[in-house]
Scaffold this motif. Structure first.
Motif, short mmCIF file in Angstrom:
data_model
loop_
_atom_site.label_atom_id
_atom_site.label_comp_id
_atom_site.label_asym_id
_atom_site.label_seq_id
_atom_site.Cartn_x
_atom_site.Cartn_y
_atom_site.Cartn_z
N ILE A 159 0.85 -1.19 0.00
CA ILE A 159 0.00 0.00 0.00
C ILE A 159 0.88 1.24 0.00
CG2 ILE A 159 -1.69 1.33 1.33
CD1 ILE A 159 -2.80 -1.34 2.31
N ALA A 160 0.75 2.04 -1.04
CA ALA A 160 1.40 3.34 -1.08
C ALA A 160 0.70 4.20 -0.03
CB ALA A 160 1.28 3.96 -2.46
N ALA A 161 1.43 4.67 0.99
CA ALA A 161 0.79 5.29 2.14
C ALA A 161 1.28 6.70 2.42
CB ALA A 161 0.97 4.40 3.36
N ALA A 162 1.68 7.43 1.39
CA ALA A 162 2.17 8.79 1.60
C ALA A 162 1.04 9.74 2.00
CB ALA A 162 2.86 9.31 0.34
N SER A 163 -0.21 9.37 1.72
CA SER A 163 -1.35 10.21 2.08
C SER A 163 -2.59 9.31 2.19
CB SER A 163 -1.60 11.27 1.00
OG SER A 163 -2.13 10.67 -0.17
N PRO A 164 -3.65 9.81 2.83
CA PRO A 164 -4.89 9.03 2.90
C PRO A 164 -5.43 8.67 1.52
CG PRO A 164 -4.96 10.80 4.51
CD PRO A 164 -3.72 11.03 3.67
N VAL A 165 -5.29 9.56 0.55
CA VAL A 165 -5.77 9.28 -0.81
C VAL A 165 -5.02 8.09 -1.40
CG1 VAL A 165 -5.88 10.19 -3.16
CG2 VAL A 165 -6.55 11.63 -1.22
N HIS A 166 -3.70 8.03 -1.19
CA HIS A 166 -2.91 6.90 -1.70
C HIS A 166 -3.32 5.59 -1.02
CE1 HIS A 166 -0.06 10.16 -2.93
NE2 HIS A 166 -0.01 9.38 -4.00
N ASP A 187 2.41 10.44 7.92
CA ASP A 187 1.73 10.79 9.16
C ASP A 187 1.07 9.53 9.71
OD1 ASP A 187 0.19 11.80 11.22
OD2 ASP A 187 -0.84 13.30 10.01
N SER A 188 1.54 9.07 10.86
CA SER A 188 1.01 7.82 11.42
C SER A 188 -0.49 7.88 11.69
CB SER A 188 1.77 7.43 12.69
OG SER A 188 1.62 8.44 13.67
N ALA A 189 -1.05 9.06 11.87
CA ALA A 189 -2.49 9.19 12.08
C ALA A 189 -3.28 8.72 10.86
CB ALA A 189 -2.85 10.64 12.40
N ASP A 190 -2.66 8.76 9.67
CA ASP A 190 -3.33 8.29 8.46
C ASP A 190 -3.63 6.79 8.52
OD1 ASP A 190 -3.09 10.87 7.49
OD2 ASP A 190 -1.39 10.40 6.16
N PRO A 216 -7.42 4.30 10.74
CA PRO A 216 -8.59 3.49 10.34
C PRO A 216 -8.24 2.08 9.87
CG PRO A 216 -8.57 5.63 9.21
CD PRO A 216 -7.25 5.47 9.90
N TYR A 217 -6.97 1.77 9.69
CA TYR A 217 -6.61 0.53 9.01
C TYR A 217 -5.80 -0.45 9.83
CZ TYR A 217 -7.78 3.84 5.38
OH TYR A 217 -8.41 4.79 4.64
N VAL A 218 -5.26 -0.09 10.96
CA VAL A 218 -4.28 -0.96 11.62
C VAL A 218 -4.80 -1.79 12.78
CG1 VAL A 218 -2.30 0.43 10.96
CG2 VAL A 218 -3.44 0.89 13.12
N SER A 219 -6.09 -1.93 12.91
CA SER A 219 -6.60 -2.64 14.07
C SER A 219 -7.01 -4.08 13.81
CB SER A 219 -7.78 -1.87 14.65
OG SER A 219 -8.83 -1.82 13.70
N THR A 220 -6.79 -4.60 12.59
CA THR A 220 -7.39 -5.88 12.27
C THR A 220 -6.41 -7.06 12.25
OG1 THR A 220 -8.92 -4.63 10.92
CG2 THR A 220 -9.03 -6.99 10.73
N SER A 221 -5.23 -6.94 11.65
CA SER A 221 -4.33 -8.08 11.54
C SER A 221 -2.93 -7.60 11.26
CB SER A 221 -4.83 -9.04 10.46
OG SER A 221 -4.13 -10.24 10.47
N SER A 222 -2.14 -8.41 10.58
CA SER A 222 -0.72 -8.11 10.36
C SER A 222 -0.53 -6.90 9.45
CB SER A 222 -0.04 -9.31 9.72
OG SER A 222 -0.19 -10.43 10.52
N VAL A 223 0.20 -5.93 9.95
CA VAL A 223 0.49 -4.74 9.17
C VAL A 223 1.95 -4.40 9.36
CG1 VAL A 223 -0.04 -2.29 8.83
CG2 VAL A 223 -1.83 -3.86 9.56
N LEU A 224 2.63 -4.16 8.29
CA LEU A 224 4.02 -3.74 8.33
C LEU A 224 4.08 -2.34 7.75
CD1 LEU A 224 7.01 -4.49 8.77
CD2 LEU A 224 6.99 -5.43 6.46
N SER A 225 4.54 -1.40 8.52
CA SER A 225 4.57 -0.02 8.02
C SER A 225 5.96 0.56 8.20
CB SER A 225 3.53 0.83 8.77
OG SER A 225 3.85 0.89 10.14
N ARG A 226 6.16 1.67 7.50
CA ARG A 226 7.45 2.35 7.67
C ARG A 226 7.22 3.82 7.80
NH1 ARG A 226 10.64 4.98 4.45
NH2 ARG A 226 9.96 5.53 2.42
#
Length: 180
Positions: free
Chosen positions: A109-116, A164-167, A170-180
């Protein structure tokens, strides 16, 4: 019950004796057949959108640490953070490629912004249920993808380039997530 009175003060305040349902933000409504399809649609074996793996040398310890965190049946979230250019994306990508067979879906997931983020999740819905998703709005596809993720265990989402980690909230409460 008592005859109590309640007073709500301030914008968005709610006062009630009891609340059956409270909706505090925008809502995307999906028809019942789509709710059921999120449960019933199975991902094709090895579904992924991972970019090609660049060369990655000498990160055995870090990859082992990620596997120790994400390779458990109760895995949740792992965060890879650091200065720009040190190889966080490469590390995440190396883990994802090396453990693709451990997951039913591995999604970058491209996560530079909520739109991405929304576009990447909408693309997941498009891959899982293309006939419907091809004509659905981005918001509907995101809602369906999130519902699908809730119904199906065994997936890995990699949120890359989070500004921005706040973005991610809505998405990180369900299962395995790897973010940077």
């Amino acid at each position: 019950m008592t005859d109590s009175t309640f007073e709500a003060i301030g914008a968005g305040s709610i006062a009630a004796h009891s609340i059956g349902t409270a909706i505090t933000g925008p809502v995307t409504v999906l028809p019942a057949e789509l709710l059921n399809s999120a449960r019933d649609v199975q991902a094709p074996a090895g579904l992924t959108n991972l970019p090609p793996l660049p060369l990655c040398f000498g990160r055995t310890s870090e990859l082992g640490s990620l596997h120790g965190t994400l390779g458990q049946s109760t895995a949740g979230t792992a965060v890879v953070q650091g200065l720009g250019g040190v190889g966080k994306s490469t590390l995440a990508l190396a883990y994802a490629h090396g453990h693709r067979s451990d997951y039913n879906v591995t999604w970058w997931i491209a996560a530079a912004s909520p739109v991405h983020i929304e576009q990447s999740l909408a693309d997941l819905a498009l891959r899982l249920i293309p006939v419907w998703a091809g004509s659905a709005s981005t918001e509907e596809r995101v809602a369906w993808a999130m519902l699908w993720l809730q119904w199906h265990p065994g997936w890995l989402l990699i949120f890359d380039n989070v500004e921005d980690s706040a973005d991610l909230q809505p998405y990180v409460s369900t299962s395995s997530v790897l973010s940077r």
